[in-house]
Design a protein around this motif. Structure first.
Motif, PDB file in Angstrom:
ATOM      1  N   ALA A 121      -2.151   6.132  -6.487  1.00  0.00           N
ATOM      2  CA  ALA A 121      -1.242   5.071  -6.787  1.00  0.00           C
ATOM      3  C   ALA A 121      -1.643   4.145  -6.382  1.00  0.00           C
ATOM      4  N   ALA A 122      -2.549   3.576  -5.335  1.00  0.00           N
ATOM      5  CA  ALA A 122      -2.870   2.281  -5.078  1.00  0.00           C
ATOM      6  C   ALA A 122      -4.101   1.913  -5.805  1.00  0.00           C
ATOM      7  N   ASN A 123      -4.408   2.662  -6.982  1.00  0.00           N
ATOM      8  CA  ASN A 123      -5.467   2.360  -7.917  1.00  0.00           C
ATOM      9  C   ASN A 123      -4.686   2.145  -9.059  1.00  0.00           C
ATOM     10  N   ARG A 126       3.878  21.618  -4.102  1.00  0.00           N
ATOM     11  CA  ARG A 126       4.068  21.059  -5.553  1.00  0.00           C
ATOM     12  C   ARG A 126       5.159  20.109  -5.612  1.00  0.00           C
ATOM     13  N   GLY A 127       6.309  20.356  -4.917  1.00  0.00           N
ATOM     14  CA  GLY A 127       7.436  19.821  -5.239  1.00  0.00           C
ATOM     15  C   GLY A 127       7.405  18.321  -4.400  1.00  0.00           C
ATOM     16  N   ASN A 128       6.742  18.520  -3.256  1.00  0.00           N
ATOM     17  CA  ASN A 128       6.584  17.459  -2.355  1.00  0.00           C
ATOM     18  C   ASN A 128       5.405  16.140  -3.055  1.00  0.00           C
ATOM     19  N   VAL A 129       4.519  16.674  -3.657  1.00  0.00           N
ATOM     20  CA  VAL A 129       3.579  16.169  -4.255  1.00  0.00           C
ATOM     21  C   VAL A 129       4.268  15.281  -5.346  1.00  0.00           C
ATOM     22  N   LEU A 130       4.952  15.981  -6.070  1.00  0.00           N
ATOM     23  CA  LEU A 130       5.587  14.936  -7.337  1.00  0.00           C
ATOM     24  C   LEU A 130       6.506  14.250  -6.823  1.00  0.00           C
ATOM     25  N   ALA A 174       6.585  10.001  -7.569  1.00  0.00           N
ATOM     26  CA  ALA A 174       7.532   9.280  -8.080  1.00  0.00           C
ATOM     27  C   ALA A 174       7.683   8.003  -7.159  1.00  0.00           C
ATOM     28  N   GLN A 175       7.950   8.244  -5.848  1.00  0.00           N
ATOM     29  CA  GLN A 175       8.059   7.361  -4.760  1.00  0.00           C
ATOM     30  C   GLN A 175       7.276   6.208  -4.952  1.00  0.00           C
ATOM     31  N   GLY A 221       5.367   5.204  -7.607  1.00  0.00           N
ATOM     32  CA  GLY A 221       5.650   4.690  -8.624  1.00  0.00           C
ATOM     33  C   GLY A 221       4.388   5.010  -9.574  1.00  0.00           C
ATOM     34  N   ALA A 222       3.697   6.401  -9.324  1.00  0.00           N
ATOM     35  CA  ALA A 222       2.695   6.917 -10.236  1.00  0.00           C
ATOM     36  C   ALA A 222       3.101   7.991 -10.716  1.00  0.00           C
ATOM     37  N   ALA A 223       4.402   8.501 -11.086  1.00  0.00           N
ATOM     38  CA  ALA A 223       4.804   9.766 -11.613  1.00  0.00           C
ATOM     39  C   ALA A 223       4.283   9.989 -12.899  1.00  0.00           C
ATOM     40  N   ASP A 224       4.028   8.862 -13.809  1.00  0.00           N
ATOM     41  CA  ASP A 224       3.299   8.917 -14.967  1.00  0.00           C
ATOM     42  C   ASP A 224       1.924   8.981 -15.146  1.00  0.00           C
ATOM     43  N   ARG A 225       1.366   9.091 -13.722  1.00  0.00           N
ATOM     44  CA  ARG A 225      -0.229   8.858 -13.548  1.00  0.00           C
ATOM     45  C   ARG A 225      -0.714  10.263 -12.907  1.00  0.00           C
ATOM     46  N   VAL A 226       0.386  11.069 -12.585  1.00  0.00           N
ATOM     47  CA  VAL A 226      -0.191  12.374 -11.833  1.00  0.00           C
ATOM     48  C   VAL A 226       0.337  13.625 -12.612  1.00  0.00           C
ATOM     49  N   ARG A 227      -0.613  14.513 -12.900  1.00  0.00           N
ATOM     50  CA  ARG A 227      -0.243  15.659 -13.514  1.00  0.00           C
ATOM     51  C   ARG A 227      -0.843  16.916 -12.597  1.00  0.00           C
ATOM     52  N   ILE A 228      -0.025  17.928 -12.496  1.00  0.00           N
ATOM     53  CA  ILE A 228      -0.381  19.230 -11.789  1.00  0.00           C
ATOM     54  C   ILE A 228      -0.430  20.387 -12.998  1.00  0.00           C
ATOM     55  N   VAL A 229      -1.874  20.618 -13.018  1.00  0.00           N
ATOM     56  CA  VAL A 229      -2.134  21.666 -14.201  1.00  0.00           C
ATOM     57  C   VAL A 229      -2.736  22.691 -13.811  1.00  0.00           C
TER      58      VAL A 229
END
Length: 369
Positions: free
Chosen positions: A216-218, A232-236, A240-241, A243-251
């Motif tokens: 998120a800092a990059n 998983r929930g905590n990571v997501l 979100a907190q 500001g990187a929700a759109d840049r993190v994917r759990i697959v």
């Protein structure tokens, strides 16, 4: 030779996947697997490989009823060797094997850390039970020099400890530009996007929360996490907190996403933020994919000369330190590295050879007794 592999469970995890790989390499050995509980996703793969899997339905750590069920399984199978994996299976498996009359019992110690074993604190009771049941077997395989040293520090005699490093099959991880392009399209990533990958169980000890904050800092950097687990929930939420929700994917395979080889092909950098590892299998897989690697702890790499893994670099474990290291790596530009010597050193075929030697030693010892 007929071998029973006893393991705590068969959900997705490093030890479980390692067992599946090992079973494929034990040529001339008839194997069956028994899970004390949770014969999950990896069990399906083992069955697909043609190896039988039995789930004993253990209800909890203190379900002593699993012992007679395991004794009956071992007796009925007329096994020459019992091979245990993971703490709970090692404790119950050694006792059951002895009661079933099998003295050629070996264990693989996959997850012994400085302060915990498989996520449970290393209290006096845990240590005492481990040492008492370890004596019932013929020896213990340590997956790294680090784990061997920890076993000695616990009081396990040196002549009972055998170094049997984990291994990988490098072929599925070999970099393929077509796999990279397909994985990126599937994950909604552009060709020029800078992508960091992480692999492992989503549990607190892996510290993926710090990796999320570092990414998120990059700005403009994406994160792919291949794994499942209670965090998983905590990571997501942290994504979100931050500001990187759109840049993190759990697959992962379980949710229909790309598997680990495809995730690594899609990435430009691999990061392992875990502070405590027994081996660090995912780091070796990343090196097999030609990725530069940042790690906080990795005995697999630390046990080798630096020239065997030139693309791996140790970093501090705080989110700020990881963020700075990612920034430096990104500034150097995307790169695909030659597969280093470390990958060949940790080929699963070498692991299987050492395991077969351990079986021979255990059988010889049992015959003398």
């Amino acid at each position: 030779m007929k071998v029973a592999h006893v393991i705590t469970g068969l959900g997705v995890g490093g030890a479980e996947v390692q067992l599946r790989l090992l079973l494929r390499e034990l040529v001339g050995v008839r194997c069956e697997v028994v899970a004390l509980t949770n014969a999950g996703e990896v069990a399906e793969g083992i069955r697909a490989d043609g190896v039988g899997v039995t789930d004993l339905g253990m209800r909890g750590n203190r379900d002593l009823g699993v012992v007679p069920r395991l004794v009956r399984f071992i007796r009925a199978g007329r096994f020459d060797v019992v091979h245990t994996h993971l703490y709970r299976a090692c404790v119950y498996g050694r006792v059951a094997a002895r009661l079933a009359g099998v003295r050629a019992v070996v264990a693989t110690e996959h997850s012994l850390g400085d302060s915990q074993i498989e996520g449970r604190p290393l209290g006096a009771g845990t240590r005492a039970l481990y040492r008492a049941t370890e004596r019932l077997g013929a020896g213990t395989a340590a997956v790294s020099t680090t784990v061997a040293e920890r076993l000695r520090d616990w009081g396990v005699p040196a002549d009972r400890i055998h170094l049997v490093p984990n291994g990988i099959d490098p072929a599925p991880f070999r970099f393929d530009p077509a796999v990279r392009a397909a994985a990126r399209r599937r994950l909604g990533l552009g060709r020029a996007d800078y992508v960091v990958a992480g692999v492992g169980r989503l549990v607190p000890g892996k510290r993926f929360d710090r990796l999320v904050r570092a990414v998120a800092a990059n700005p403009g950097t994406y994160l792919l996490l291949a794994g499942a687990g209670p965090e998983r929930g905590n990571v997501l939420r942290i994504a979100a907190q931050s500001g990187a929700a759109d840049r993190v994917r759990i697959v992962g395979d379980a949710d229909g996403g790309p598997g680990v080889p495809a995730v690594l092909a899609a990435a430009d950098l691999f990061v392992s933020p875990s502070a405590e590892e027994a081996f660090g299998l995912a780091v070796v897989e990343a090196l097999a994919a030609g990725l530069p690697v940042l790690y906080a702890a990795c005995p697999a790499i630390e046990d080798l000369p630096p020239q065997d893994a030139p693309g791996a670099c140790r970093t501090g474990g705080s989110a700020e330190e990881i963020a700075a290291a990612i920034g430096r790596q990104r500034a150097a530009g995307p790169v695909r590295l030659a597969v280093p010597a470390a990958v060949g050193h940790y080929h699963i075929a070498h692991t299987a050879d050492r395991v077969m030697d351990l079986y021979a030693t255990a059988l010889a010892s049992a015959r003398k007794k």
